[in-house]
Design a protein around this motif. Structure first.
Motif, PDB file in Angstrom:
ATOM      1  N   GLY A  39       0.777  -1.230   0.000  1.00 43.99           N
ATOM      2  CA  GLY A  39       0.000   0.000   0.000  1.00 43.99           C
ATOM      3  C   GLY A  39       0.805   1.275   0.000  1.00 43.99           C
ATOM      4  O   GLY A  39       0.272   2.344  -0.271  1.00 43.99           O
ATOM      5  N   GLY A  40       2.103   1.190   0.311  1.00 43.65           N
ATOM      6  CA  GLY A  40       2.941   2.374   0.318  1.00 43.65           C
ATOM      7  C   GLY A  40       3.582   2.628  -1.033  1.00 43.65           C
ATOM      8  O   GLY A  40       3.422   1.864  -1.987  1.00 43.65           O
ATOM      9  N   THR A  41       4.353   3.720  -1.108  1.00 47.93           N
ATOM     10  CA  THR A  41       4.970   4.093  -2.372  1.00 47.93           C
ATOM     11  C   THR A  41       5.980   3.058  -2.850  1.00 47.93           C
ATOM     12  O   THR A  41       6.056   2.761  -4.050  1.00 47.93           O
ATOM     13  N   THR A  42       6.775   2.516  -1.938  1.00 50.10           N
ATOM     14  CA  THR A  42       7.771   1.515  -2.319  1.00 50.10           C
ATOM     15  C   THR A  42       7.099   0.333  -2.992  1.00 50.10           C
ATOM     16  O   THR A  42       7.547  -0.155  -4.038  1.00 50.10           O
ATOM     17  N   ASP A  43       6.011  -0.116  -2.405  1.00 51.63           N
ATOM     18  CA  ASP A  43       5.242  -1.228  -2.955  1.00 51.63           C
ATOM     19  C   ASP A  43       4.648  -0.856  -4.311  1.00 51.63           C
ATOM     20  O   ASP A  43       4.674  -1.645  -5.266  1.00 51.63           O
ATOM     21  N   LEU A  44       4.140   0.365  -4.417  1.00 54.58           N
ATOM     22  CA  LEU A  44       3.518   0.830  -5.663  1.00 54.58           C
ATOM     23  C   LEU A  44       4.518   0.851  -6.815  1.00 54.58           C
ATOM     24  O   LEU A  44       4.260   0.297  -7.895  1.00 54.58           O
ATOM     25  N   ILE A  45       5.671   1.460  -6.586  1.00 55.41           N
ATOM     26  CA  ILE A  45       6.695   1.536  -7.635  1.00 55.41           C
ATOM     27  C   ILE A  45       7.177   0.138  -8.021  1.00 55.41           C
ATOM     28  O   ILE A  45       7.350  -0.183  -9.201  1.00 55.41           O
ATOM     29  N   ALA A  46       7.385  -0.703  -7.013  1.00 56.94           N
ATOM     30  CA  ALA A  46       7.862  -2.070  -7.275  1.00 56.94           C
ATOM     31  C   ALA A  46       6.893  -2.831  -8.164  1.00 56.94           C
ATOM     32  O   ALA A  46       7.298  -3.524  -9.103  1.00 56.94           O
ATOM     33  N   ARG A  47       5.614  -2.703  -7.890  1.00 54.88           N
ATOM     34  CA  ARG A  47       4.611  -3.472  -8.642  1.00 54.88           C
ATOM     35  C   ARG A  47       4.379  -2.913 -10.040  1.00 54.88           C
ATOM     36  O   ARG A  47       4.035  -3.658 -10.956  1.00 54.88           O
ATOM     37  N   ILE A  48       4.568  -1.625 -10.226  1.00 60.86           N
ATOM     38  CA  ILE A  48       4.468  -1.053 -11.570  1.00 60.86           C
ATOM     39  C   ILE A  48       5.557  -1.637 -12.474  1.00 60.86           C
ATOM     40  O   ILE A  48       5.326  -1.952 -13.642  1.00 60.86           O
ATOM     41  N   VAL A  49       6.746  -1.805 -11.910  1.00 59.12           N
ATOM     42  CA  VAL A  49       7.900  -2.237 -12.698  1.00 59.12           C
ATOM     43  C   VAL A  49       8.022  -3.754 -12.793  1.00 59.12           C
ATOM     44  O   VAL A  49       8.484  -4.286 -13.806  1.00 59.12           O
ATOM     45  N   ALA A  50       7.609  -4.475 -11.755  1.00 55.48           N
ATOM     46  CA  ALA A  50       7.896  -5.915 -11.659  1.00 55.48           C
ATOM     47  C   ALA A  50       7.345  -6.716 -12.832  1.00 55.48           C
ATOM     48  O   ALA A  50       8.057  -7.562 -13.405  1.00 55.48           O
TER      49      ALA A  50
END
Length: 322
Positions: A39-50
């Motif tokens: 739910g945080g930004t780190t998770d958001l960026i990771a999932r966009i790229v993964a």
């Protein structure tokens, strides 16, 4: 006629096997550890790229979340992993600068225990307020916290997180006192800020932005190079005279120490290619993030520079984990 010994032949075979394994990397799924709760930004960026990165590399990338300790628990797991390219981590300012700056017992050394691969993006940070508070802009916020020291509390993703130490910078510069309430990631912190359990939050903008757009939180001031198109009425820290607090967060990929250069280069090249995709760029830039896509060497240098900055904050504010 020259004959090689059995031990020599065995060593050569092992070298050939290792070289072959690297040349066909990856040949199984890759795990990407996010050191914060979902739910945080780190998770958001990771999932966009993964997803697209996995397709580019030819193997799926499985995102795992392991929060706690301001990101240090997950970061330590990445540091302990085998340097084979199948266990990567997302490095943030919290895990590689602010948390190591405040925690002398952190179980890894930023300079020696990671292999920097690429900085994906840099994102603004924001102080936001619950909508029920009596102020709705930076001027009112500053007046309130100055007039009643210690009355207001603020949530962050955790002790030692970038926004925790950025608020310490803010407090030092403005001679104010606001009480810290740490959480295990941005998601839980945002939930309580929206609900009014904690009146203020200092967070990375991408995770807070949906709540700001829905008018469930009010943005007061942002850390960004310029005013943001999505928040045109919100000043930057530089505008309000706090240039030292006007710092962005980064989100990059790292592996454990000893990750072979050919694997580093392959992941770096694949990530850079993914970040050239207009659809991916749009998703990241919609969070007001700036795409970095730099070299491993540049990312390593940035990590060391940020660590030095926040060590200075910890010393000046006499901060500890207690």
């Amino acid at each position: 006629m020259f004959r090689r010994s059995a031990s020599t032949l065995g060593a050569l075979a092992l070298c050939a096997t290792a070289a072959h394994a690297q040349s066909v990397y990856p040949n199984k799924p890759i795990h990407l550890l996010v050191p914060f709760a979902p739910g945080g930004t780190t998770d958001l960026i990771a999932r966009i790229v993964a997803g697209p990165l996995g397709r580019e590399l030819g193997q799926p990338i499985v995102v795992d979340n392991k929060g706690g300790g301001g990101g240090s628990i997950g970061a330590a797991e990445t540091a302990r992993a085998a340097p084979d390219g199948y266990n990567l981590g997302v490095a943030t300012v919290s895990t590689t600068a602010t948390n190591p700056a405040i925690n002398p017992k952190i179980p890894y050394n930023v300079a020696t225990d990671f292999t920097p691969i690429i900085n994906i993006a840099a994102t603004p940070n924001v102080i936001a307020a619950n909508t029920k508070l009596p102020f709705h802009d930076y001027k009112g916020f500053l007046a309130a916290v100055k007039s009643e020291p210690g009355k207001y509390t603020y949530a962050t993703p955790g002790t030692g997180s970038i926004t925790h130490l950025m608020m310490e910078m803010f407090k030092l510069s403005t001679h104010t006192e606001i009480v810290h309430v740490p959480y295990r990631g941005s998601g839980p912190a945002l939930n309580d800020a929206v609900a009014g359990q904690v009146p203020l939050i200092f967070d990375n903008l991408p995770s807070s932005l949906p709540f700001i757009k829905d008018k469930r939180l009010i943005a007061l001031v942002v850390a960004a190079p310029n005013r943001l198109p999505t928040l045109p009425d919100v000043p930057t820290f530089k505008e309000v005279g706090l240039e030292e607090v006007n710092r962005m967060a980064y989100y990059g990929l790292v592996g454990p120490k000893g990750l072979p250069k050919d694997i580093v280069d392959k992941i770096n090249a694949a990530t850079r290619k993914v970040l050239q995709d207009p659809a991916i760029r749009k998703r990241i830039e919609e969070t007001d993030s700036i795409i970095m896509a730099d070299t491993p060497e540049a990312f390593a240098k940035q990590m060391q520079e940020e660590l030095a900055v926040y060590k200075n904050v910890v010393v000046k504010q006499k901060l500890t984990l207690d």
